[in-house]
Design an enzyme around this catalytic site. Sequence first.
Site, PDB file in Angstrom:
ATOM      1  CG  HIS A   1      41.432  43.446  44.342  1.00 23.00           C
ATOM      2  ND1 HIS A   1      40.168  44.488  44.677  1.00 23.00           N
ATOM      3  CD2 HIS A   1      40.319  42.090  43.468  1.00 23.00           C
ATOM      4  CE1 HIS A   1      38.998  43.745  44.843  1.00 23.00           C
ATOM      5  NE2 HIS A   1      38.749  42.564  44.266  1.00 23.00           N
TER       6      HIS A   1
ATOM      7  CB  CYS B   1      38.263  45.870  41.486  1.00 26.72           C
ATOM      8  SG  CYS B   1      36.548  45.184  42.733  1.00 26.72           S
TER       9      CYS B   1
ATOM     10  CD  GLU C   1      33.000  46.879  40.859  1.00 26.46           C
ATOM     11  OE1 GLU C   1      31.873  46.337  40.290  1.00 26.46           O
ATOM     12  OE2 GLU C   1      33.596  46.168  41.163  1.00 26.46           O
TER      13      GLU C   1
END
Length: 397
Positions: A240, A118, A86
Site C-alpha cells: 500500500h 485503504c 472511503e
Amino acid sequence: MIKIEVNMTIGIDKIGFATSQYVLKLQDLAETRGIDPEKLSKGLLLKELSIAPLTEDIVTLAASAGNSILTEEDKQEIDMVIVATESGVDQSKAAAVFVHGLLGIQPFARSFEIKEACYGATAALHYAKLHVENSPKSKVLVLASDIARYGVETPGEPTQGAGCVAMLISQNPRIMVFNNDNVAQTRDIMDFWRPNYSTTPFVNGVYSTQQYLDSLKTTWVEYQKRYECSLDDFEAVCFHLPYPKLALKGLKKILDKSFPQEKKDVLQKHFDESIIYSQKVGNIYTGSLFLGLLSLLENADSLKAGDKIALYSYGSGAVSEFFSVELVEGFEKQLQKNRLALLDRRQALSVADYERMFFEEAKLDESGSATMSGYEGQDFALIEIVDHQRRYSKVEK
Ligand code: HMG
C-alpha cells in the site's frame, strides 16, 4: 513454501486505471508552501498529484477505469460490481449502482460498496474470489476508487491524489491467479479517520506510519509461520503506497539482511518499478496497492509467468493483509504500455487553481439543484444535481 492446492484458478483477468485530467507538480507546491522540494521528492518520494474537479468523483473515475477494460461480452457476464472506497458520494446509495448503470452491465447483478479505509479493495477481491469459486462462470468487477483530500497546508497535503483501479476477477484469468494464502490482522486504533461531519480526515501522522510498519512486520511474521516461506519465494513485493517512502521503509524492514546482494537488488528494482505511477498520482487510498501492482507489471521487463508477487495491504483503523499472486502465461498481452505518456498529458495547475478546484463544493439552490460545467475532457462526468439527486453521464466526444 507450502503450496495450497485449489481446484480452480481464480484471479485478475484484466486490470485498468483512470485518474483525473489535472496535475499539481510538487515542486510548485513546495515553492508556494516554503518547503524544501527535496523533502517531497526524496523525503516522501513523490513528484506529482492528480487533482479531481467537482465534476470528477469516485463514480466517474470508477466508470472510466471500468470502461477502459470491459468488452460488451464482459458486461453480459459480470454479475457483481463492487466499489471499494472511503470517499463515497452518498451514505445510502452505493457508488457501484451508479457505475453499473453508466457501464451498461446486464441487470441481474449485485452492486454494492465496501469500506475499510485503504484496505477495502483487498476485502473486495477476496469476496470476488469466493463468489467465483461458488459460481465459476461469473465475472466480478472490482473498482478501487478514491479521492484523497487532506486539506491545504496540512502535513498530508503533498500525499493527496485521485484515481481508480479496475480489476475484472474470473476463473482462468489472463494476468494472475490468487494464491490461497491471505493472512489478515485487525487492530482497533485511531491513526487516521474521517467522521461523517468532516470533509477531510483527522490524522495522527507519525503514529499511522508506526502502525503501518508494525502491522507489516507482525502480519509478515505470521504469514511466514503459516506458509513456511521467506522473501526468497517472491520476485517482488507490492505495498500500500500512502507515499512511496513509507513503503520503502517497509521493504527494508522485512528484507532479510543475510540475503545475497543479487536478490536484494532484484527486490529493490521491482520496488522502484512499482512506485512509478504513484509518484505521479499520489495516494489513491483503496487503489494505491493495486496501482503499485499495475506499475510493476507495466514497467518491469524481467517478470515472467510463474513469478510470485507478494502484496501488503493496509487500511487505517486498522486492517492489514499479506497475500500473494502468481503471474500466468501471456500476462504481458493484457497490459497497456503507454500509461506514462497518458499521465504526462494531464493539464498542470498552479497552486491557486489547485486550491480552488480541489476544495470546491457544489453550490446548490434552494431546491437542492446545481448545474455543472467544464467536464468536456472527462470520459464520464457529474453533469448536474437535481433535487439532491446526482446525475451522471458519459461525455460524448
Ligand atoms: P512530514 O511533515 O512530511 O514528516 O509528514 P517528516 O518531517 O518526518 O518528513 C518526512 C520525511 O522527509 C522524513 O524522512 C524526513 O527526514 C524527510 P524519514 O525520516 O521518514 O526517512 N525530509 C527530507 N528529506 C530530504 N530533504 C529535506 C527533508 N526534510 C525532511 N529537506 C507524514 C509525514 C506521514 C506525517 C504526513 O505525510 C502525513 O500526515 N501523511 C498522511 C498520513 C499517512 O500517509 N500515513 C501513512 C500510514 S497510514 C496509511 O497508510 C493509511 C492511509 O493511506 C489512509 C487509509 O488507510 O485510508 C493514510
